[in-house]
Design a protein around this motif. Sequence first.
Motif, PDB file in Angstrom:
ATOM      1  N   THR A  80     -21.807 -10.877   9.162  1.00  0.00           N
ATOM      2  CA  THR A  80     -22.587 -12.068   9.468  1.00  0.00           C
ATOM      3  C   THR A  80     -23.917 -11.579  10.026  1.00  0.00           C
ATOM      4  N   LYS A  91     -28.014 -17.499  13.416  1.00  0.00           N
ATOM      5  CA  LYS A  91     -27.261 -17.033  12.258  1.00  0.00           C
ATOM      6  C   LYS A  91     -28.087 -17.311  10.988  1.00  0.00           C
ATOM      7  N   GLU A  94     -23.691 -15.885   6.452  1.00  0.00           N
ATOM      8  CA  GLU A  94     -22.266 -15.768   6.776  1.00  0.00           C
ATOM      9  C   GLU A  94     -21.627 -14.655   5.983  1.00  0.00           C
TER      10      GLU A  94
END
Length: 95
Positions: A80, A91, A94
Amino acid sequence: MRLYTLHTESLPNLSGIVARFFRGATILYGLGMWNGEHESTAAILIYAPASAQATIANLADAIVLENRQQAVLVSGQDVTLYTATHAGLTKVAEA
């Protein structure tokens, strides 16, 4: 997203070979051993989707052929990815 790492002997044309297959990569240089002999080595780190596995294999094959290597060690692991700023981690991809 996957982190692919290719381990090979460090030769002057390595970054040129990598650039033919990927627009971004990190090449780390060091000292290693192969068959009991010390040699200059390189670890090529590439973040790419799992679907890039065939391109990774083609890159490894090109390194073997053009640099006359017996083999290139390739590993892949799911990761990630985050960007880090003063505001914290965000983020961006993923596993």
